[in-house]
Design an enzyme around this catalytic site. Structure first.
Site, mmCIF file in Angstrom:
data_model
loop_
_atom_site.group_PDB
_atom_site.id
_atom_site.type_symbol
_atom_site.label_atom_id
_atom_site.label_comp_id
_atom_site.label_asym_id
_atom_site.label_seq_id
_atom_site.Cartn_x
_atom_site.Cartn_y
_atom_site.Cartn_z
ATOM 1 N N LYS A 54 50.386 38.570 32.699
ATOM 2 C CA LYS A 54 50.359 38.889 34.131
ATOM 3 C C LYS A 54 51.397 38.045 34.878
ATOM 4 C CE LYS A 54 45.607 40.454 33.792
ATOM 5 N NZ LYS A 54 44.159 40.242 33.995
ATOM 6 N N GLN A 98 40.526 35.619 36.345
ATOM 7 C CA GLN A 98 40.401 36.223 35.021
ATOM 8 C C GLN A 98 38.958 36.133 34.534
ATOM 9 O OE1 GLN A 98 42.951 37.841 33.368
ATOM 10 N NE2 GLN A 98 41.372 38.440 31.905
ATOM 11 N N ASP A 121 42.424 43.013 41.817
ATOM 12 C CA ASP A 121 41.683 43.672 40.738
ATOM 13 C C ASP A 121 40.819 44.821 41.260
ATOM 14 O OD1 ASP A 121 42.216 42.894 38.144
ATOM 15 O OD2 ASP A 121 40.916 41.121 38.206
#
Ligand code: NAD
Length: 286
Positions: A54, A98, A121
């Site tokens: 990422k 995460q 997200d």
């Protein structure tokens, strides 16, 4: 019958190049780049790999990527404090925590703490609700990446039967909603579904997000169907495989995504797109 292997890696690469060009233009105009902050707690090896790719993608796209690596003993309070600081930090456009988090931390509390407009997200309840109410929302990256693959391969959707295997909040449920929005007739199958094989065989579009290698074999696929394999499983010899038995399935499917190189890279490309879009809406409000 054409058996197309859908090259997610290449499609994702093109998307990232497009984003890079858009970033370049706006960053010079506005005097600052988009910035994504990625928080990782603990040492989960798979999570570390994801987080690294990422950050690498932000660099490729000309964005700032900040990695905040915290020890696994970090308290929930401390993590929430860091998130609140990032929420208030004017330079930060996107915040990603995460998952999974260590057991002593409540994931829902953490997701809830992220400012919805920086929630790249798309896991915050406000974004989830907005998605299901057809209001402007930040949409989770993996489902959006799947829709982009279906779009770029010109897969007909309206009136077709889509079967989604898996009902997680991250993949199964949101992809079912996005397919519904494209007028598919959607079936959601899961761990308690009886006769999974029969249901899968009815699918024109089969999306599998379970996390069990070889769950779906060639005889469970309708000839010519489009098969999207979201699963990531590691075999004993360290190889990555999906949930679909590629060998048998690719002989029957009309189009199929490989693992690796299918959905995975698209997830990252969509994260870049979400970060860019958060940046665009923030600079237009400045
Ligand atoms: P999850 O573990 O949260 O959910 C798994 C789902 O599979 C559950 O809803 C369960 O009902 C269903 N299931 C379990 N056993 C089943 C069975 N025998 N038959 C039918 N359904 C069954 O999973 P998740 O977070 O959605 O992830 C699924 C997989 O996708 C994992 O391998 C994960 O690593 C992978 N994944 C990949 C990406 C990517 O970018 N490529 C992103 C997210 C997740």
């Amino acid at each position: 019958m054409g058996n197309m292997i859908i090259d997610g890696k290449q499609i994702a690469q093109h998307l990232k190049e497009e984003i890079r060009e858009q970033v370049q233009q706006l960053a010079t105009q506005n005097g600052r780049k988009p910035r994504l902050d990625v928080i990782i707690v603990g040492e989960n090896p798979a999570s570390k790999t994801y987080v690294r790719s990422k950050i690498n993608a932000t660099e490729f796209c000309g964005m700032d990527g900040e990695l905040i690596a915290l020890p696994k003993t970090t308290s929930q309070e401390e993590l929430l404090r860091i998130i609140r600081d990032l929420n208030e930090n004017e330079a930060v456009d996107g915040i990603l925590v995460q998952l999974p988090l260590p057991k002593h931390i409540d994931e829902q509390e953490v997701i809830h703490a992220i400012a919805p407009e920086k929630d790249v997200d798309g896991f915050h309840p406000e974004n989830v609700a907005r998605l299901w109410l057809n209001q402007p929302a930040i949409v989770p990256c993996t489902p959006m990446g799947i829709m982009e693959l279906l779009k770029q391969t010109h897969t007909p959707l309206a009136g077709r039967h889509a079967v989604v295997v898996g009902r997680s909040n991250i993949v199964g449920k949101p992809i079912a909603k996005l397919l519904l929005d494209e007028n598919c007739t959607v079936t959601i199958a899961h761990s308690r579904t009886s006769d999974l094989a029969q249901i899968c065989r009815e699918a024109d579009i089969l999306v599998v997000a379970v996390g069990r290698s070889h769950l779906i074999t060639g005889e469970m696929i309708k000839p010519g169907a489009t098969v999207i394999d979201v699963g990531i499983n590691r075999t004993e010899d360290g190889k990555l495989v999906g949930d679909v038995d590629f060998e048998s399935a690719s002989k029957v499917a009309g189009a199929i995504t490989p693992v690796p190189g299918g959905v995975g890279p698209m997830t990252i490309a969509m994260l870049m797109r979400n970060t860019y879009q958060c940046y665009v809406s923030r600079i237009s409000n400045e």
